[in-house]
Design a protein around this motif. Structure first.
Motif, PDB file in Angstrom:
ATOM      1  N   TYR A  30       1.114  -1.297  -0.035  1.00 26.84           N
ATOM      2  CA  TYR A  30       0.358   0.082   0.600  1.00 26.84           C
ATOM      3  C   TYR A  30       1.078   1.544  -0.090  1.00 26.84           C
ATOM      4  O   TYR A  30       1.630   1.520   0.909  1.00 26.84           O
ATOM      5  CB  TYR A  30      -0.708   0.149   1.125  1.00 26.84           C
ATOM      6  N   THR A  32       0.860   5.274   0.451  1.00 29.76           N
ATOM      7  CA  THR A  32      -0.082   5.617   1.013  1.00 29.76           C
ATOM      8  C   THR A  32       0.452   6.964   0.658  1.00 29.76           C
ATOM      9  O   THR A  32       0.478   8.460   1.075  1.00 29.76           O
ATOM     10  CB  THR A  32      -0.200   5.345   2.552  1.00 29.76           C
ATOM     11  N   GLN A  58      -3.756 -12.235  13.580  1.00 33.26           N
ATOM     12  CA  GLN A  58      -4.199 -10.901  14.401  1.00 33.26           C
ATOM     13  C   GLN A  58      -4.839  -9.401  13.322  1.00 33.26           C
ATOM     14  O   GLN A  58      -4.324  -9.752  12.455  1.00 33.26           O
ATOM     15  CB  GLN A  58      -2.860 -10.479  14.886  1.00 33.26           C
ATOM     16  N   SER A  59      -5.069  -8.574  13.579  1.00 31.51           N
ATOM     17  CA  SER A  59      -5.644  -7.816  13.582  1.00 31.51           C
ATOM     18  C   SER A  59      -4.301  -6.528  12.768  1.00 31.51           C
ATOM     19  O   SER A  59      -3.730  -6.612  13.188  1.00 31.51           O
ATOM     20  CB  SER A  59      -6.280  -6.327  14.315  1.00 31.51           C
ATOM     21  N   GLY A  60      -4.029  -6.369  11.538  1.00 27.78           N
ATOM     22  CA  GLY A  60      -3.573  -5.414  10.536  1.00 27.78           C
ATOM     23  C   GLY A  60      -2.361  -7.023   9.706  1.00 27.78           C
ATOM     24  O   GLY A  60      -1.405  -6.226   9.562  1.00 27.78           O
ATOM     25  N   SER A  61      -3.119  -8.500  10.005  1.00 28.62           N
ATOM     26  CA  SER A  61      -1.989  -9.162   9.135  1.00 28.62           C
ATOM     27  C   SER A  61      -2.263  -9.855   7.877  1.00 28.62           C
ATOM     28  O   SER A  61      -1.352 -10.187   7.294  1.00 28.62           O
ATOM     29  CB  SER A  61      -1.799 -10.827  10.224  1.00 28.62           C
ATOM     30  N   GLY A  62      -2.799  -8.600   7.391  1.00 32.28           N
ATOM     31  CA  GLY A  62      -3.179  -8.913   5.926  1.00 32.28           C
ATOM     32  C   GLY A  62      -3.930  -9.965   5.572  1.00 32.28           C
ATOM     33  O   GLY A  62      -4.344 -10.093   4.093  1.00 32.28           O
ATOM     34  N   LYS A  63      -5.033  -9.771   6.151  1.00 28.16           N
ATOM     35  CA  LYS A  63      -5.937 -11.108   5.671  1.00 28.16           C
ATOM     36  C   LYS A  63      -7.331 -10.682   4.994  1.00 28.16           C
ATOM     37  O   LYS A  63      -7.707 -10.955   4.507  1.00 28.16           O
ATOM     38  CB  LYS A  63      -6.704 -11.389   7.603  1.00 28.16           C
ATOM     39  N   SER A  64      -7.958  -9.482   5.199  1.00 32.82           N
ATOM     40  CA  SER A  64      -8.665  -8.950   4.440  1.00 32.82           C
ATOM     41  C   SER A  64      -7.791  -8.218   3.261  1.00 32.82           C
ATOM     42  O   SER A  64      -8.426  -8.823   2.189  1.00 32.82           O
ATOM     43  CB  SER A  64      -9.227  -7.340   5.143  1.00 32.82           C
ATOM     44  N   THR A  65      -6.178  -8.166   3.564  1.00 29.40           N
ATOM     45  CA  THR A  65      -5.653  -7.822   1.993  1.00 29.40           C
ATOM     46  C   THR A  65      -6.093  -8.681   0.827  1.00 29.40           C
ATOM     47  O   THR A  65      -6.233  -8.795  -0.087  1.00 29.40           O
ATOM     48  CB  THR A  65      -4.056  -7.511   2.345  1.00 29.40           C
ATOM     49  N   GLU A 186     -14.413 -12.125   7.256  1.00 29.11           N
ATOM     50  CA  GLU A 186     -15.391 -12.089   9.189  1.00 29.11           C
ATOM     51  C   GLU A 186     -16.501 -11.520   9.036  1.00 29.11           C
ATOM     52  O   GLU A 186     -17.144 -11.071   9.619  1.00 29.11           O
ATOM     53  CB  GLU A 186     -14.309 -10.658   9.876  1.00 29.11           C
ATOM     54  N   HIS A 218     -11.824 -14.354  13.522  1.00 30.28           N
ATOM     55  CA  HIS A 218     -10.481 -13.983  14.805  1.00 30.28           C
ATOM     56  C   HIS A 218     -11.181 -16.076  15.868  1.00 30.28           C
ATOM     57  O   HIS A 218     -10.070 -15.275  16.342  1.00 30.28           O
ATOM     58  CB  HIS A 218     -11.287 -12.894  15.298  1.00 30.28           C
TER      59      HIS A 218
ATOM     60  N   ARG B 404     -14.848   1.042   1.318  1.00 32.38           N
ATOM     61  CA  ARG B 404     -14.464   1.371   2.579  1.00 32.38           C
ATOM     62  C   ARG B 404     -14.547   3.195   3.030  1.00 32.38           C
ATOM     63  O   ARG B 404     -14.666   3.054   4.004  1.00 32.38           O
ATOM     64  CB  ARG B 404     -12.596   1.409   2.421  1.00 32.38           C
TER      65      ARG B 404
HETATM   66  N1  LIG Z   1      -6.483   1.205   1.892  1.00 33.99           N
HETATM   67  C1  LIG Z   1      -4.811   0.357   2.589  1.00 33.99           C
HETATM   68  N2  LIG Z   1      -3.875   1.539   2.978  1.00 33.99           N
HETATM   69  C2  LIG Z   1      -3.118   1.854   3.446  1.00 33.99           C
HETATM   70  N3  LIG Z   1      -2.648   0.765   4.428  1.00 33.99           N
HETATM   71  C3  LIG Z   1      -3.056  -0.047   4.063  1.00 33.99           C
HETATM   72  C4  LIG Z   1      -5.048  -0.263   3.728  1.00 33.99           C
HETATM   73  N4  LIG Z   1      -5.545  -1.534   3.527  1.00 33.99           N
HETATM   74  C5  LIG Z   1      -4.949  -2.252   4.816  1.00 33.99           C
HETATM   75  N5  LIG Z   1      -3.580  -1.282   4.915  1.00 33.99           N
HETATM   76  C6  LIG Z   1      -2.507  -2.447   5.543  1.00 33.99           C
HETATM   77  O1  LIG Z   1      -2.032  -3.194   5.687  1.00 33.99           O
HETATM   78  C7  LIG Z   1      -2.001  -4.169   6.709  1.00 33.99           C
HETATM   79  C8  LIG Z   1      -3.157  -5.267   6.845  1.00 33.99           C
HETATM   80  O2  LIG Z   1      -4.168  -5.091   6.433  1.00 33.99           O
HETATM   81  P1  LIG Z   1      -5.785  -5.819   6.637  1.00 33.99           P
HETATM   82  O3  LIG Z   1      -6.706  -5.307   6.368  1.00 33.99           O
HETATM   83  O4  LIG Z   1      -5.035  -6.697   5.489  1.00 33.99           O
HETATM   84  O5  LIG Z   1      -5.386  -6.593   7.698  1.00 33.99           O
HETATM   85  P2  LIG Z   1      -6.596  -7.734   8.789  1.00 33.99           P
HETATM   86  O6  LIG Z   1      -5.885  -8.803   8.808  1.00 33.99           O
HETATM   87  O7  LIG Z   1      -7.643  -7.522   7.231  1.00 33.99           O
HETATM   88  O8  LIG Z   1      -6.829  -6.723   9.512  1.00 33.99           O
HETATM   89  P3  LIG Z   1      -8.779  -6.949  10.399  1.00 33.99           P
HETATM   90  O9  LIG Z   1      -8.669  -8.433  11.193  1.00 33.99           O
HETATM   91  O10 LIG Z   1      -7.870  -5.646  11.637  1.00 33.99           O
HETATM   92  O11 LIG Z   1      -9.768  -6.808   9.772  1.00 33.99           O
HETATM   93  C9  LIG Z   1      -2.035  -3.285   8.200  1.00 33.99           C
HETATM   94  O12 LIG Z   1      -1.313  -2.538   8.453  1.00 33.99           O
HETATM   95  C10 LIG Z   1      -3.369  -1.806   7.504  1.00 33.99           C
HETATM   96  O13 LIG Z   1      -2.881  -0.740   7.952  1.00 33.99           O
END
Ligand SMILES: Nc1ncnc2c1ncn2[C@@H]1O[C@H](COP(=O)(O)OP(=O)(O)OP(=O)(O)O)[C@@H](O)[C@H]1O
Ligand SMILES: [Mg+2]
Lengths: 253, 406
Positions: A30, A32, A58-65, A186, A218, B404
């Motif tokens: 990403y 930014t 964990q939160s922020g580990s990249g699952k949604s990505t 989720e 989670h 988002r």
């Molecule tokens: N649009 C974006 N712009 C910048 N950074 C992003 C963006 N989307 C996600 N990130 C970053 O990428 C990393 C992974 O985010 P992601 O949303 O995949 O986490 P997650 O595992 O789904 O967390 P959660 O369990 O909280 O949903 C995080 O550090 C987040 O800050």
């Protein structure tokens, strides 16, 4: 002029392989502007047809990505994503739309139903974009809503439904075009335990009927429903285990 | 899919009724005012042209130019000269006289009324027919012998005698300084609408009557201007040709250039008035069209708000497989329908206003289908044009970003 309105069937690649999903050295960064965030670092992963997979971390580990890329909503920065043997990176945005429409059913944490639009219309929507006939759409939407136990709620607006019911509408909508791949980020995140169990049992049933299902969660007891649990940390896979004894769903009747 | 899009658009419009209506208001007012203004203009034009037809389009006046300084007695006409013109040009001149008229107070018994007496020849009835209801028109004998007889308008007769059947009654009025008594030999009826009354300056409290024109040239027998009607069967070119020939003849017989005389033809005047009116209504219509532009900008504004508000919806649609084109068409359809609805209401309102106004004034209203068609097309185009930017903004949205959006 006629064709202009029709979805071009040739946009959809037709190969079929046993590997539904293959990721090769997948990287997502990403940008930014101020700093670059590594969402995913060189992921290699294969998911076969008919698997039921949980993704944890964990939160922020990249699952949604990862889910967004699997769902063709986002593109990888580097590496390859083969869906049904087709490299997604090579496709145009209209081709991606076609793939999302036909091959993927996405279920979100926040339901993402279209507001002030009935459950029926919401379920019909993917079929509308697939240019299905009105009759076919209506019949299938009603059938799907019955299948998720909402046969009596067909005409309700999203704000007239409980969270669990909304998520079931969303699942019915995800199934509309009979996609081979169901992705859920989720799906039980906003639901209480009882509703969560109902939703997971629904996914379980879909899996039994042959769908490939990937669920982000989670909660360990939610992941227990699946047959394979992949764990993430800091954008990398740290473990990938088979769940020998998936939690049984209650038999109906 | 088009049908599907229209359904979705109607749904979105219905969900936000008040806002949709306010958005349409700009278009409603714009289209309504364009339609009504252009229709009012067209109605005026048709009224003017019917007025001129009423007066006789083959009519012309010839007189010595008002710009001539050294006007001589010979520059005026005599009755003999008019007779000679008629002889020379024969059937091409349908009618000729001096167009004399006097106005003054008419007395009959104890009643008084302001009157307009027009001097005409017996065959004036051929070129400007009136509907005789009692008695007879003037005869050649009346005119030749300068008989003191009159053909009176029915309304005036009713006012002054208390009955429309006034044949045989008499009235007195002053003609060039001497009290003269006239006998009514006929009564005619003439329907005029409010507009004609206004333009001809004849109000209800002024009576009208025809008398032999020979009476009104007395005492000096000199005539300032000559009125003639060309044969109405002639083409416009032939008529102009005839008038030029007459001008030439008159100038020659009076030892002047034909440029020294003034020719006024009803046809020229009508064309002139018509072109002025046409230009005017186009100009005012154009100004009204600016309000349409404002309406269009209103649509764009609301569509932009709507696109921003519905960013999440757009994200969902894209996630479910909507293509860029699907979203573009959805929003374009919405803005086109908004403005087409506004346009339709505007047309109904505009036409309604014109008809109600026209009815109140007793006028035959003209609403050209072409104008309505133009307004409809224009409003739909306004909707599509001003919808393009918001719709393309929506269509280009990235699904992830849009989902988002909070
Ligand atoms: N649009 C974006 N712009 C910048 N950074 C992003 C963006 N989307 C996600 N990130 C970053 O990428 C990393 C992974 O985010 P992601 O949303 O995949 O986490 P997650 O595992 O789904 O967390 P959660 O369990 O909280 O949903 C995080 O550090 C987040 O800050
Ligand atoms: Mg997440």
């Amino acid at each position: 002029m006629r064709n202009w309105w029709k979805r071009r069937e040739d946009l959809l690649p037709q190969q079929e392989t046993d590997e539904l999903i293959r990721l090769e050295n997948l990287v997502k960064i990403y940008d930014t502007g101020v700093l670059k965030v590594m969402g995913l670092k060189k992921i290699n992963l294969t998911i076969r047809r008919g698997e039921f997979v949980a993704i944890m971390g964990q939160s922020g580990s990249g699952k949604s990505t990862l889910m967004n890329i699997l769902g063709c909503l986002d593109r990888p920065t580097m590496g390859h994503y083969y869906l049904d043997g087709v490299d997604i990176a090579s496709l145009s945005s209209d081709e991606l739309s076609a793939i999302r429409n036909r091959k993927i059913g996405f279920v979100f944490q926040s339901f993402n139903l279209i507001s002030r639009t009935s459950a029926l219309k919401n379920v019909e929507l993917p079929m509308t974009y697939a240019r299905k006939s009105k009759k076919e759409r209506r019949e299938r939407a009603i059938e799907l809503l019955e299948r998720v136990g909402l046969g009596q709620r067909v005409g309700h607006m999203p704000n007239e439904l409980s969270g669990g019911q909304r998520q079931r509408v969303a699942i019915a909508r995800a199934l509309a075009n009979e996609p081979p791949l169901i992705l859920a980020d989720e799906p039980t995140g906003n639901l209480d335990t009882a509703a969560s169990v109902e939703i997971m049992e629904l996914f379980s049933r879909l899996h039994e009927e042959g769908a490939t299902v990937v669920v982000v969660t989670h909660e360990e007891d939610i992941a227990e429903f699946t047959g394979r649990i992949i764990r993430f940390r800091d954008g990398q896979i740290i473990s990938d285990q088979v769940n020998e004894h998936p939690r049984e769903r209650r038999k109906e009747g | 899919m088009l049908l599907e899009n229209m359904k979705m658009a109607f749904h979105a419009i219905r969900v936000n009724k008040m806002r949709s209506f306010l958005t349409m208001l700009g278009i409603i007012i714009g289209i309504g005012s364009v339609i009504s203004i252009v229709s009012i203009g067209d109605t005026m034009r048709s009224l003017f042209s019917s007025l001129y037809k009423d007066v006789g389009l083959s009519q012309a006046y010839i007189s010595i130019g008002y710009w001539i300084e050294d006007v001589r007695d010979s520059d005026y006409f005599t009755m003999d000269e008019l007779d000679r013109l008629k002889e020379i040009f024969g059937d091409r001149i349908a009618y000729i006289d001096s167009a004399p008229s006097i106005s003054g107070e008419v007395k009959a018994g104890g009643n008084k009324l302001k009157f307009n007496l027009s001097g005409v020849d017996y065959n004036y009835q051929n070129v400007q027919p009136v509907n005789m209801i009692y008695g007879r028109y003037l005869t050649e004998e009346d005119v030749k012998a300068r008989k003191q007889v009159a053909v009176m308008e029915a309304g005036a007769a009713k006012k002054i005698y208390g009955t429309e059947q006034a044949v045989g009654r008499t009235f007195r009025t002053e003609v060039y300084g001497s009290m003269t008594e006239f006998t009514v030999v006929g009564v005619y009826k003439k329907e005029v609408n409010a507009f004609q009354k206004l333009l001809m300056g004849s109000s209800d409290d002024t009576g009208a009557a025809f008398v032999p024109w020979t009476l009104l040239t007395w005492p000096n027998d000199l005539i300032y201007s000559c009125r003639l009607f060309a044969d109405p069967g002639m083409s416009r070119e032939d008529m102009n040709q005839l008038f030029q020939e007459i001008m030439f003849y008159i100038a020659k017989s009076k030892g002047r250039n034909s440029q020294d005389f003034r020719l006024t033809t009803a046809m020229d005047e009508m064309v002139q008035v018509d072109s002025v009116m046409g230009g005017l209504s186009a100009a005012v219509g154009g100004i009204a069209a600016i309000s349409l532009l404002v309406g269009g900008i209103g649509i764009m504004n609301i569509m932009l708000v709507s696109v921003t508000e519905r960013t999440r919806e757009i994200g969902i649609r894209k996630a479910l497989g909507a293509t860029t084109r699907d979203v573009l068409i959805q929003f374009l359809t919405e803005s086109a329908i908004l403005s087409a609805c506004g346009g339709t209401i505007g047309i109904i309102l505009g036409i309604g206003v014109v008809f109600v106004g026209g009815n109140a004034l007793g006028l035959q209203v003209v609403v050209k289908p072409a104008v309505v068609l133009l307004a409809v097309t224009f409003s739909a185009m306004v909707g599509i044009f001003f919808g393009i930017y918001p719709a393309s903004k929506a269509a280009k949205a990235d699904p992830i970003e849009a989902l988002r959006y909070e």
